[in-house]
Design an enzyme around this catalytic site. Structure first.
Site, mmCIF file in Angstrom:
data_model
loop_
_atom_site.group_PDB
_atom_site.id
_atom_site.type_symbol
_atom_site.label_atom_id
_atom_site.label_comp_id
_atom_site.label_asym_id
_atom_site.label_seq_id
_atom_site.Cartn_x
_atom_site.Cartn_y
_atom_site.Cartn_z
ATOM 1 N N ASN A 124 -9.948 -0.165 -0.841
ATOM 2 C CA ASN A 124 -8.664 -0.179 -0.417
ATOM 3 C C ASN A 124 -7.848 -0.765 -1.859
ATOM 4 O O ASN A 124 -7.944 -1.995 -2.124
ATOM 5 C CB ASN A 124 -8.198 -1.196 0.713
ATOM 6 C CG ASN A 124 -6.665 -0.768 0.748
ATOM 7 O OD1 ASN A 124 -5.974 -0.249 0.021
ATOM 8 N ND2 ASN A 124 -6.062 -1.244 1.999
ATOM 9 N N CYS A 170 0.695 -1.050 0.022
ATOM 10 C CA CYS A 170 0.051 -0.063 -0.049
ATOM 11 C C CYS A 170 0.670 1.165 0.001
ATOM 12 O O CYS A 170 0.298 2.376 -0.522
ATOM 13 C CB CYS A 170 -0.929 -0.145 1.304
ATOM 14 S SG CYS A 170 -2.027 -1.374 1.250
ATOM 15 N N HIS A 193 -3.491 7.104 1.888
ATOM 16 C CA HIS A 193 -3.839 5.974 1.468
ATOM 17 C C HIS A 193 -5.143 5.800 1.727
ATOM 18 O O HIS A 193 -5.624 5.922 3.002
ATOM 19 C CB HIS A 193 -2.692 4.866 2.052
ATOM 20 C CG HIS A 193 -3.165 3.469 1.781
ATOM 21 N ND1 HIS A 193 -3.753 3.136 0.613
ATOM 22 C CD2 HIS A 193 -3.481 2.367 2.641
ATOM 23 C CE1 HIS A 193 -3.969 1.822 0.718
ATOM 24 N NE2 HIS A 193 -3.960 1.500 2.029
#
Length: 317
Positions: free
Chosen positions: A274, A112, A244
């Site tokens: 996500n 990520c 993020h």
């Protein structure tokens, strides 16, 4: 000498799965997911739609947005943890799709935090003077790593890609500074229970949610505060905060602790879920498409991912 973003583009697969649709085959419901994550839907790539295909779609948009020729690109970096194959790299396949030859192309794996890592690497390579136009991509097919019986993880992720075109800046615009970190001792907080050299399979995502939440807040806050202090910036100087997009609670808590005003925080997790390394460039592309960013604006990126890996970046638009 620093790099600047001259174009961006995002791509999301056409298939959308809402929380209600997910609840038909997972022991969950819309309220449970929204309350804990802020997510209402996610995009899911088809069986024959791979990470390289998502990357290509976003790359084409970024190239068009930058108004450069594809032949101007002299380096490709793809940030991904879900490559089509163990080898070759997604970047190498993408180079072929774009009709480019003999330019370096490689994948970067920081999950990520991949896009923030990739930005620092790309900036260093541009600063070396060897490369002029870099295609930097975050692309993921995260749904390929999901255990659909584990509601603590399968509700969180989606598929997508975001790309930027980077060139050397000739003025004060561009990357001001960035920092990146890792803590391998914490790898068991978030990992896949398989791998090529472990058992020959990719495995599925395993996550200790509460521990990850605490680490995310602590490490991203420290990274941001250190970056601002090192460059003599205050929180009030930030025009847009693009974190993020993992979980709305993490985003909101971080903004609260840093005293970042609500209207400055870019949130796409509700619709995108996500998308790992793709989440920041996708959010940037969404913000840019809104027409809100203006020259001179200060953008703050920050991310954390498995590894643990994390970091932040300051950019003057």
């Amino acid at each position: 000498m620093t790099c600047k973003i001259i174009g961006s583009g995002g791509y999301l697969p056409s298939k959308i799965v809402s929380n209600d649709e997910l609840a038909k085959f997972v022991d969950t419901n819309d309220e449970w997911i929204r309350t804990r994550t802020g997510i209402t839907q996610r995009h899911i790539a088809g069986d024959t739609e791979y990470t390289s295909h998502l990357a290509l779609k976003s790359a084409e948009k970024a190239i068009a947005d930058a108004r450069v020729s594809v032949n101007d690109i002299d380096l490709i970096i793809t940030c991904t943890t879900t490559p089509d194959n163990s080898f070759p790299s997604v970047a190498s396949k993408l180079q072929g799709y774009l009709g480019l030859t003999n330019i370096p192309s490689f994948d970067l794996q920081a999950v990520c935090a991949g896009f923030v890592y990739g930005l620092q690497v790309a900036n260093s390579l541009i600063a070396s003077g060897k490369y002029k136009t870099v295609l930097l991509i975050g692309a993921e097919k995260m749904t390929s790593l999901l255990d659909w019986s584990d509601r603590s993880t399968c509700v969180l992720f989606g598929d997508g890609a975001g790309s930027v075109i980077l060139q050397r800046s000739s003025d004060d615009s561009g990357l001001i500074d960035s920092n990146i970190f890792s803590s391998g001792a914490d790898y068991e907080i978030l990992y896949t229970n398989g791998g090529v050299s472990m058992n020959g399979i990719s495995g599925k995502i395993v996550m200790q949610g509460q521990k990850l939440f605490r680490h995310a807040i602590e490490k991203m806050q420290q990274s941001i505060e250190d970056l601002l202090h090192a460059n003599q910036f205050s929180v009030s100087d930030i025009d847009y905060f693009i974190p993020h997009q993992a979980n709305i609670r993490i985003i909101n808590k971080l903004a609260e602790l840093l005293n970042i005003e609500e209207h400055k925080v870019v949130k796409t997790v509700e619709k995108h879920a996500n998308c790992s390394a793709a989440s920041i460039p996708l959010a940037l592309s969404t913000l840019k498409a809104s027409g809100k960013i203006k020259k001179g604006d200060i953008l703050l990126f920050s991310a954390i991912g498995a590894g643990l890996t994390w970091g932040s970046a300051l950019i003057r638009w």
